[in-house]
Design a protein around this motif. Structure first.
Motif, mmCIF file in Angstrom:
data_model
loop_
_atom_site.group_PDB
_atom_site.id
_atom_site.type_symbol
_atom_site.label_atom_id
_atom_site.label_comp_id
_atom_site.label_asym_id
_atom_site.label_seq_id
_atom_site.Cartn_x
_atom_site.Cartn_y
_atom_site.Cartn_z
ATOM 1 N N GLU A 191 -8.399 -8.078 -10.235
ATOM 2 C CA GLU A 191 -8.221 -7.926 -11.683
ATOM 3 C C GLU A 191 -6.745 -7.855 -12.061
ATOM 4 O O GLU A 191 -6.340 -7.110 -12.945
ATOM 5 C CB GLU A 191 -8.984 -6.706 -12.190
ATOM 6 N N GLY A 192 -5.915 -8.637 -11.343
ATOM 7 C CA GLY A 192 -4.490 -8.725 -11.641
ATOM 8 C C GLY A 192 -3.651 -7.574 -11.120
ATOM 9 O O GLY A 192 -2.440 -7.552 -11.327
ATOM 10 N N ILE A 193 -4.270 -6.611 -10.428
ATOM 11 C CA ILE A 193 -3.549 -5.442 -9.913
ATOM 12 C C ILE A 193 -3.283 -5.619 -8.422
ATOM 13 O O ILE A 193 -4.181 -5.947 -7.649
ATOM 14 C CB ILE A 193 -4.343 -4.133 -10.147
ATOM 15 N N LEU A 194 -2.040 -5.394 -8.027
ATOM 16 C CA LEU A 194 -1.603 -5.522 -6.643
ATOM 17 C C LEU A 194 -1.787 -4.191 -5.908
ATOM 18 O O LEU A 194 -1.363 -3.145 -6.389
ATOM 19 C CB LEU A 194 -0.128 -5.925 -6.609
ATOM 20 N N HIS A 195 -2.428 -4.268 -4.740
ATOM 21 C CA HIS A 195 -2.621 -3.100 -3.889
ATOM 22 C C HIS A 195 -2.027 -3.381 -2.517
ATOM 23 O O HIS A 195 -2.156 -4.495 -2.003
ATOM 24 C CB HIS A 195 -4.109 -2.791 -3.699
ATOM 25 N N LEU A 196 -1.411 -2.367 -1.925
ATOM 26 C CA LEU A 196 -0.963 -2.415 -0.547
ATOM 27 C C LEU A 196 -2.029 -1.694 0.263
ATOM 28 O O LEU A 196 -2.303 -0.513 0.031
ATOM 29 C CB LEU A 196 0.395 -1.723 -0.398
ATOM 30 N N VAL A 197 -2.660 -2.406 1.190
ATOM 31 C CA VAL A 197 -3.805 -1.882 1.937
ATOM 32 C C VAL A 197 -3.403 -1.704 3.400
ATOM 33 O O VAL A 197 -2.991 -2.668 4.048
ATOM 34 C CB VAL A 197 -5.012 -2.840 1.828
ATOM 35 N N PRO A 198 -3.512 -0.485 3.939
ATOM 36 C CA PRO A 198 -3.139 -0.255 5.333
ATOM 37 C C PRO A 198 -4.098 -0.949 6.286
ATOM 38 O O PRO A 198 -5.266 -1.160 5.972
ATOM 39 C CB PRO A 198 -3.227 1.268 5.476
ATOM 40 N N CYS A 199 -3.586 -1.286 7.450
ATOM 41 C CA CYS A 199 -4.406 -1.959 8.446
ATOM 42 C C CYS A 199 -4.219 -1.288 9.809
ATOM 43 O O CYS A 199 -5.099 -0.592 10.270
ATOM 44 C CB CYS A 199 -4.030 -3.434 8.485
#
Length: 144
Positions: free
Chosen positions: A108-116
């Protein structure tokens, strides 16, 4: 995690994305690189090989994708990356395979930094469009 990793995690949050044309919202997509697994700086030739392997995995998945570059805001560091139209679970699996500490996910146009490969919480960074820079040509990989 150590102080070096904490600095790297902050750098992930202060990135920009170089594209030759805007991506069409509101599709969800991941941004994944194969460069520098687990934060180890590799020679450009090795990073290019990993990138080609990642591209083959993307092609085999049948997902739509676009080349892009993730970069530091001062453009001193950049990594070939891919915008891949797949769900977050599959993106996690792909980033994990290429030993990335994290990947980005846009929904929805929002940037997330997702841990891996780390124990950090996910970070909502804001509007993806605020992190995009349109360029005429994507920069070539180089040794850091």
């Amino acid at each position: 995690m150590d102080e070096g990793f904490n600095l790297l995690w902050q750098q992930y949050q202060n990135s920009c994305f170089l594209l030759t044309q805007a991506l069409t919202p509101p599709c969800s997509f991941a941004i994944i690189t194969a460069y520098n697994p687990l934060g180890q700086t590799l020679p450009a030739s090795h990073n290019r090989l990993l990138d080609k392997q990642l591209q083959q995995d993307i092609i085999q998945s049948g997902c739509a994708y676009r080349a892009m570059v993730g970069a530091s805001v001062d453009l001193q560091h950049h990594e070939k990356s891919w915008a891949i139209y797949l769900d977050q679970h599959d993106a996690y699996q792909l980033a994990h395979k290429y030993q990335q500490y994290a990947f980005y996910f846009v929904t929805e146009g929002i940037l997330h930094l997702v841990p891996c490969h780390c124990e950090q919480p996910a970070v909502e960074m804001g509007l993806f469009a605020d992190y995009v820079r349109i360029v005429e040509v994507l920069p070539e990989p180089r040794d850091e």
